[in-house]
Design a protein around this motif. Structure first.
Motif, mmCIF file in Angstrom:
data_model
loop_
_atom_site.group_PDB
_atom_site.id
_atom_site.type_symbol
_atom_site.label_atom_id
_atom_site.label_comp_id
_atom_site.label_asym_id
_atom_site.label_seq_id
_atom_site.Cartn_x
_atom_site.Cartn_y
_atom_site.Cartn_z
ATOM 1 N N ILE A 43 0.872 -1.180 0.000
ATOM 2 C CA ILE A 43 0.000 0.000 0.000
ATOM 3 C C ILE A 43 0.905 1.226 0.000
ATOM 4 O O ILE A 43 1.768 1.358 0.876
ATOM 5 C CB ILE A 43 -0.930 0.014 1.231
ATOM 6 N N SER A 46 1.434 7.200 0.457
ATOM 7 C CA SER A 46 0.590 8.385 0.226
ATOM 8 C C SER A 46 -0.866 8.142 0.631
ATOM 9 O O SER A 46 -1.620 9.095 0.819
ATOM 10 C CB SER A 46 0.652 8.793 -1.243
ATOM 11 N N ILE A 47 -1.263 6.896 0.786
ATOM 12 C CA ILE A 47 -2.633 6.583 1.213
ATOM 13 C C ILE A 47 -2.691 6.660 2.727
ATOM 14 O O ILE A 47 -1.959 5.960 3.429
ATOM 15 C CB ILE A 47 -3.068 5.190 0.723
ATOM 16 N N LYS A 48 -3.558 7.528 3.230
ATOM 17 C CA LYS A 48 -3.687 7.714 4.678
ATOM 18 C C LYS A 48 -4.553 6.605 5.259
ATOM 19 O O LYS A 48 -5.727 6.489 4.952
ATOM 20 C CB LYS A 48 -4.303 9.077 4.978
ATOM 21 N N LEU A 49 -3.944 5.801 6.125
ATOM 22 C CA LEU A 49 -4.651 4.696 6.765
ATOM 23 C C LEU A 49 -5.153 5.138 8.132
ATOM 24 O O LEU A 49 -4.463 5.815 8.880
ATOM 25 C CB LEU A 49 -3.724 3.483 6.908
ATOM 26 N N THR A 69 -9.216 3.132 5.259
ATOM 27 C CA THR A 69 -8.958 4.523 4.933
ATOM 28 C C THR A 69 -10.244 5.286 5.257
ATOM 29 O O THR A 69 -11.197 4.699 5.777
ATOM 30 C CB THR A 69 -8.602 4.710 3.447
ATOM 31 N N LEU A 74 -8.952 -1.918 2.458
ATOM 32 C CA LEU A 74 -7.993 -2.571 1.581
ATOM 33 C C LEU A 74 -7.616 -3.913 2.192
ATOM 34 O O LEU A 74 -7.191 -3.986 3.346
ATOM 35 C CB LEU A 74 -6.746 -1.699 1.419
#
Length: 95
Positions: A43, A46-49, A69, A74
């Motif tokens: 992942i 840049s994807i904020k979890l 997210t 995911l």
């Protein structure tokens, strides 16, 4: 005369039982909301979890780490080599 009362009582019980069965509602099928397949891909940072949870395999669901997210979930392979680093290196909430 007693036979007549017994028959009337039996008829009353039968009517009550039948009426109750007519109103009985069988539970509807519950939709399954789980990961049915996983991705081994990393992942992007840049994807904020927001958080994660471990999902055990119970058909039709598979063994997975579910990352959340703001908008989606995911499904990741818990055996992927990058998973431990991602879980240990962040302040994710265990859901």
């Amino acid at each position: 005369m007693q036979l007549c009362w017994k028959l009337a009582l039996m008829m009353l019980v039968l009517v009550c039982v039948t009426a109750q069965q007519h109103n009985y509602r069988r539970p509807t099928r519950v939709g399954v909301s789980c990961c049915k397949e996983v991705s081994g891909g990393r992942i992007p940072a840049s994807i904020k979890l927001m958080g994660y949870k471990h999902q055990n395999a119970l058909s039709p669901c598979v063994d997975a780490i579910i990352f959340y997210t703001e908008k989606e979930k995911l499904c990741s392979d818990p055996k992927a080599p990058w998973i431990k680093n991602r879980l240990n290196g962040t302040n994710l909430i265990i859901i």
